[in-house]
Write an enzyme that holds these catalytic residues in place. Structure first.
Site: not given
Length: 377
Positions: A109, A180, A358
């Site tokens: 995304e 991450e 997210c």
């Protein structure tokens, strides 16, 4: 022209010299191919200019290049310059979120926020999914599919989907999407493509990399990209509770990450940010506030640590027991931090109405098993 003097050489397409692209990237392979084919050096500069400044996506759109060369590149590398295709989107007045898909089927995304002051910020993903299992995050429920490549990270920023009414690239970029970022080694060549003059050319000071505490990657960022803005997620000043929210705490404790930032701000004298996700009844107590303030004030250079308070946004996949704090709670928390001598602000948020947290758009468009088929473990 003065008799007896040769005409000065004309600079092809007036495109400046470029640093070499990072090894292993798509642009590096294209450059090597052009060199091997005996093409003049300026052909690669023209291609890079077309990608970043005219925002073309297909080799046949590169009108700067001769038609035979365009066909030859398309035959060798495929029709498209960028390895991402938009497959879904949701939008509101000031924000648009797009789900991109790679040729192999991995999805990530990207969110663009347009501010009324006239500037824009792009929130990009570094991984398809995430394997860290933070309990407040929808992406953690997706799990880690794979790291995105440097080309896929770079493509999120330069993709012509974002052109709109202007050709300019976003004014700032934040690695706060899925994944991450410092745990992905492809982040570092991607930052090179995004910041190098002649490529995307975005000022590193306008790029923010957020981490929940992957200390080795954070340390590498401070050494290799010291001008990039850094954000470390805290979310609780108490180690045991932080480990429940961010399991990575057990591997790389908050204290280790703060020590990296202490060395960084001492050497660079640059501000860093501490993100604090405020969850009603979980980490919003007076004890949490006092401990957070003490944590900041105990830094060798506390004035260079800025706390960014983020109200929790309920998301599919996050712990269903978590609820957003009230507006008054957020204001009091920020105000009290300031009273205690800590630089603090509330982070502005967009897109609550379009599942902007997210992983939510990704989850909405996950393939569903056919009726009667067995699920996988």
């Amino acid at each position: 022209m003065t008799p007896g003097h040769a005409a000065p050489a004309r600079r092809s397409a007036r495109v400046p010299l470029l640093p070499n692209p990072p090894p292993g990237t798509r642009l590096a392979h294209i450059r090597d191919h052009l060199v091997g084919a005996g093409e003049p050096e300026f052909r690669f500069r023209q291609l890079v200019h077309g990608l970043h400044h005219r925002r073309v996506t297909h080799f046949d759109e590169l009108s700067e290049l001769p038609a035979p060369l365009r066909r030859e590149l398309a035959d060798h590398f495929g029709a498209t310059l960028l390895p991402l295709t938009p497959v879904a989107a949701r939008s509101a007045e000031q924000v648009e979120k797009v789900l991109f898909e790679t040729p192999g089927g991995a999805r990530a995304e990207t969110l663009l926020a347009r501010y009324r002051a006239g500037w824009s910020s792009l929130c990009v993903s570094s991984q398809a999914g995430c394997g860290l299992g933070c309990t407040f995050c929808a992406t953690g429920a997706v799990g880690l599919v794979r790291n995105l490549t440097a080309d896929e990270i770079h493509a999120q920023v330069v993709h012509p989907h974002w052109r709109g009414a202007r050709d300019a690239l976003p004014d700032s970029v934040a690695f706060m999407g899925m994944g991450e970022a410092p745990a992905n080694p492809h982040l570092f060549p991607a930052l090179h493509l995004l910041t190098a003059p002649g490529y995307a050319g975005i000022s590193p000071r306008r790029i923010t990399v957020s981490t929940v505490g992957f200390a080795p990657g954070l340390r590498r960022l401070t050494e290799e990209h010291p001008q990039v803005t850094l954000t470390l997620s805290v979310h609780s000043p108490f180690p045991e509770q932080r480990a429940e929210l961010i399991p990575l705490e057990r591997r790389f404790p908050l204290a280790e990450n703060l020590a990296v930032l202490d060395r960084y701000v001492a050497a660079r004298r640059r501000k860093v940010y501490l993100a604090y996700l405020l969850i009603a009844g979980v980490n919003d107590s007076p004890d949490h506030l006092a401990a957070l303030a003490a944590l900041v004030r105990s830094r060798p250079r506390p004035g260079l640590f800025h706390v960014s308070v983020i109200p929790f946004n309920a998301a599919t996949g996050a712990d269903p027991a978590f609820t957003p704090p009230g507006e008054g709670c957020v204001a009091r928390f920020v105000g009290r931090l300031r009273e205690l001598g800590v630089r603090a602000t509330r982070r502005r948020q967009f897109g609550a109405g379009i599942d902007a947290a997210c992983g939510q758009l990704h989850a909405r468009y996950l393939p569903r098993p056919r009726a009667g088929s067995a699920g996988t473990a």
